[in-house]
Design a protein around this motif. Structure first.
Motif, PDB file in Angstrom:
ATOM      1  N   TYR A 269       0.848  -1.203   0.000  1.00 26.46           N
ATOM      2  CA  TYR A 269       0.000   0.000   0.000  1.00 26.46           C
ATOM      3  C   TYR A 269       0.881   1.250   0.000  1.00 26.46           C
ATOM      4  O   TYR A 269       1.898   1.310   0.698  1.00 26.46           O
ATOM      5  CB  TYR A 269      -0.907   0.014   1.227  1.00 26.46           C
ATOM      6  N   GLU A 270       0.462   2.241  -0.776  1.00 25.99           N
ATOM      7  CA  GLU A 270       1.152   3.530  -0.756  1.00 25.99           C
ATOM      8  C   GLU A 270       0.096   4.633  -0.718  1.00 25.99           C
ATOM      9  O   GLU A 270      -0.856   4.645  -1.509  1.00 25.99           O
ATOM     10  CB  GLU A 270       2.034   3.715  -1.991  1.00 25.99           C
ATOM     11  N   SER A 292      -0.458   8.832   9.015  1.00 24.39           N
ATOM     12  CA  SER A 292       0.697   8.163   8.408  1.00 24.39           C
ATOM     13  C   SER A 292       0.727   8.463   6.920  1.00 24.39           C
ATOM     14  O   SER A 292      -0.311   8.714   6.297  1.00 24.39           O
ATOM     15  CB  SER A 292       0.642   6.654   8.629  1.00 24.39           C
ATOM     16  N   ARG A 296       3.966   0.840   2.486  1.00 25.78           N
ATOM     17  CA  ARG A 296       3.970  -0.307   3.386  1.00 25.78           C
ATOM     18  C   ARG A 296       3.899  -1.589   2.557  1.00 25.78           C
ATOM     19  O   ARG A 296       3.224  -1.641   1.536  1.00 25.78           O
ATOM     20  CB  ARG A 296       2.764  -0.278   4.329  1.00 25.78           C
ATOM     21  N   LEU A 298       3.779  -6.081   3.160  1.00 23.55           N
ATOM     22  CA  LEU A 298       3.658  -7.203   4.104  1.00 23.55           C
ATOM     23  C   LEU A 298       3.646  -8.510   3.328  1.00 23.55           C
ATOM     24  O   LEU A 298       3.043  -8.610   2.255  1.00 23.55           O
ATOM     25  CB  LEU A 298       2.366  -7.067   4.918  1.00 23.55           C
ATOM     26  N   GLU A 315       7.439  -7.400   7.354  1.00 22.45           N
ATOM     27  CA  GLU A 315       6.814  -6.136   6.992  1.00 22.45           C
ATOM     28  C   GLU A 315       7.882  -5.080   6.758  1.00 22.45           C
ATOM     29  O   GLU A 315       8.969  -5.135   7.359  1.00 22.45           O
ATOM     30  CB  GLU A 315       5.874  -5.648   8.104  1.00 22.45           C
ATOM     31  N   PHE A 317       8.274  -0.607   6.014  1.00 19.08           N
ATOM     32  CA  PHE A 317       7.608   0.689   5.960  1.00 19.08           C
ATOM     33  C   PHE A 317       8.648   1.773   5.692  1.00 19.08           C
ATOM     34  O   PHE A 317       9.715   1.802   6.306  1.00 19.08           O
ATOM     35  CB  PHE A 317       6.889   0.981   7.280  1.00 19.08           C
ATOM     36  N   GLU A 321       4.939   8.388  10.518  1.00 21.15           N
ATOM     37  CA  GLU A 321       3.689   8.063  11.184  1.00 21.15           C
ATOM     38  C   GLU A 321       3.729   8.564  12.618  1.00 21.15           C
ATOM     39  O   GLU A 321       4.795   8.700  13.228  1.00 21.15           O
ATOM     40  CB  GLU A 321       3.440   6.548  11.171  1.00 21.15           C
ATOM     41  N   GLU A 363      11.877  -5.522  15.278  1.00 28.64           N
ATOM     42  CA  GLU A 363      11.937  -4.496  14.248  1.00 28.64           C
ATOM     43  C   GLU A 363      13.289  -3.793  14.261  1.00 28.64           C
ATOM     44  O   GLU A 363      13.872  -3.577  15.327  1.00 28.64           O
ATOM     45  CB  GLU A 363      10.838  -3.441  14.447  1.00 28.64           C
TER      46      GLU A 363
END
Length: 435
Positions: A269-270, A292, A296, A298, A315, A317, A321, A363
């Motif tokens: 997704y953008e 945000s 992203r 995943l 994931e 990013f 955000e 992360e």
């Protein structure tokens, strides 16, 4: 169940089992009383104080709670088994009556419940007349179909109650957690059920089916934009939402490999989004805001076999955000805050058994940011209750670690029902040794 099983099952074993469950409740009562008068009593005097005493008091109280809950669960199961015996006995009598009526009407009924016309009762002349009379043959066929349906309906009614009993026993043996999360002395999410339903009419209601999974394939949407705002109303929180989606693509697939079911999903997704929810309603308190912008991605894979599964997720990013959250409702209690700008990557892995999953996340961050949250919430898409938390810090380079626990009440109840089924089969088998 089928006709043969209904007619040959010893229903008296249900009453015997119910008596054993009542005896078990009595034994749990003895243990609870003895525990309260000896072990728990230690924390109730003035001779022990401090942090350890407080911890022990909570722990001992929780243990005694489980002994009390075990009594309630055992009594409920005993009552459900007795009610099942009563209903099964009545339905078996109705099936026997249907069989007798069919025989009286000139039919035969096999041990497997198959209906046929009893030609043996006819004289040779009558038998010959039926064979050469199309109307007579049709009358026989119609009669056989009618009596077969009548018997099948009685078997179906028995099977429906059987499924209801299975569901009821699963629900009765699954912790309702009504006294958990600070509402009582319950400190275990998978302990005994202190508040079981005691009638088949309530406990035997099937669980709502799990939401249908999206079919395998690929979807692509975008660009899109929108804005909406609504104030608080009776029983409903206020919300603000604005979004500008450049594109959103999802691909997923699944396959079976021997006894294992494999599935995977990729989602990218953008765009930019800003949301806010606020209000104090009959459902609880909500104050949440998040913004945000960025890209992203995943990818997740899962392998399932029976009641067990393992999963891995990655994931990524790139963007910025920020958000703050405080929520306390029947289906969510969370608090947290976050702010980040840069790039981050996440790896997560875990396992699930009988509807209860445990996983860890790690992360890596490139860019300044901080994040912390803790609580539990229900996933509307899967029905899972997610419990866990995460904490991270990055002056320039850093990261975060997190814990995620999932509980799916439907799967837990189903697994409990399967266990109850197995125990019942074993009890039936052991009982047959003494027949």
């Amino acid at each position: 169940m089928n006709y043969h099983e209904v007619m040959t099952t010893d229903l008296g074993l249900l009453s015997t089992a119910a008596g054993k469950w009542d005896e078990m409740a009595g034994e749990f009562k003895k243990v609870e009383t003895r525990y309260g008068d000896t072990v728990q009593k230690i924390t109730m005097g003035d001779s022990w104080s401090g942090v350890s005493a407080g911890t022990a008091h909570t722990s001992f109280k929780a243990t005694r709670y489980e002994y009390t809950a075990a009594q309630a669960e055992a009594k409920a199961i005993a009552g459900l088994l007795r009610e099942a015996h009563e209903k099964f006995t009545d339905l078996k009598k109705k099936l026997e009556s249907a069989r007798d009526d069919a025989v009286a009407a000139g039919m035969t009924v096999s041990e497997q419940g198959r209906v046929a016309f009893d030609y043996a009762k006819l004289t040779p002349a009558e038998r010959s007349a039926y064979h050469h009379d199309p109307d007579g043959q049709k009358a026989i066929s119609d009669a056989v179909t009618k009596w077969q349906q009548h018997i099948d309906d009685r078997v179906k009614a028995f099977d429906e109650v059987d499924q209801s009993v299975k569901t009821a026993l699963g629900h009765a043996s699954a912790d309702s957690n009504r006294d958990a999360f600070g509402k009582g002395a319950d400190e275990s999410l998978t302990g005994f059920n202190a508040h079981p339903e005691t009638t088949l009419a309530k406990a035997g209601t099937p669980d709502k089916p799990e939401p249908a999974k999206k079919p395998d394939g690929t979807t692509f949407t975008g660009p899109d934009a929108g804005f909406s705002i609504s104030g608080t109303k009776y029983g409903k929180e206020g919300s603000i939402k604005a979004y500008a989606d450049l594109w959103h693509a999802t691909a997923q697939g699944s396959t079976d490999l021997g006894p294992m079911h494999l599935s995977g999903i990729t989602d990218v997704y953008e765009g930019a989004r800003a949301t806010g929810n606020y209000g104090l309603t009959d459902k609880g308190f909500v104050a949440k805001a998040e913004v945000s912008a960025g890209l992203r991605a995943l990818a997740e894979g899962r392998a399932e076999h029976g009641n067990q599964s393992v999963y891995g997720r990655a994931e990524g990013f790139v963007g910025a955000e920020a958000g703050v959250n405080a929520k306390a409702t029947r289906e969510e209690a969370t608090v947290g805050a976050k702010a980040f700008a840069g790039a981050k990557g996440t790896l997560a892995a875990g396992t699930e058994t009988a509807g209860i999953g445990v996983g860890l996340t790690a992360e890596g961050w490139a860019g300044p940011g901080a994040e912390a949250w803790w609580g539990y919430k229900k996933d509307d898409k899967t029905g899972d209750y997610k419990i866990g938390g995460k904490a991270g810090l990055s002056p320039v380079f850093g990261g975060a670690v997190g814990l995620e626990i999932t509980v799916n009440p439907g799967k837990v109840a189903k697994a409990a029902g399967d266990v109850a089924d197995t125990v019942g089969d074993m009890a039936h088998e052991v009982g047959s040794w003494f027949d």
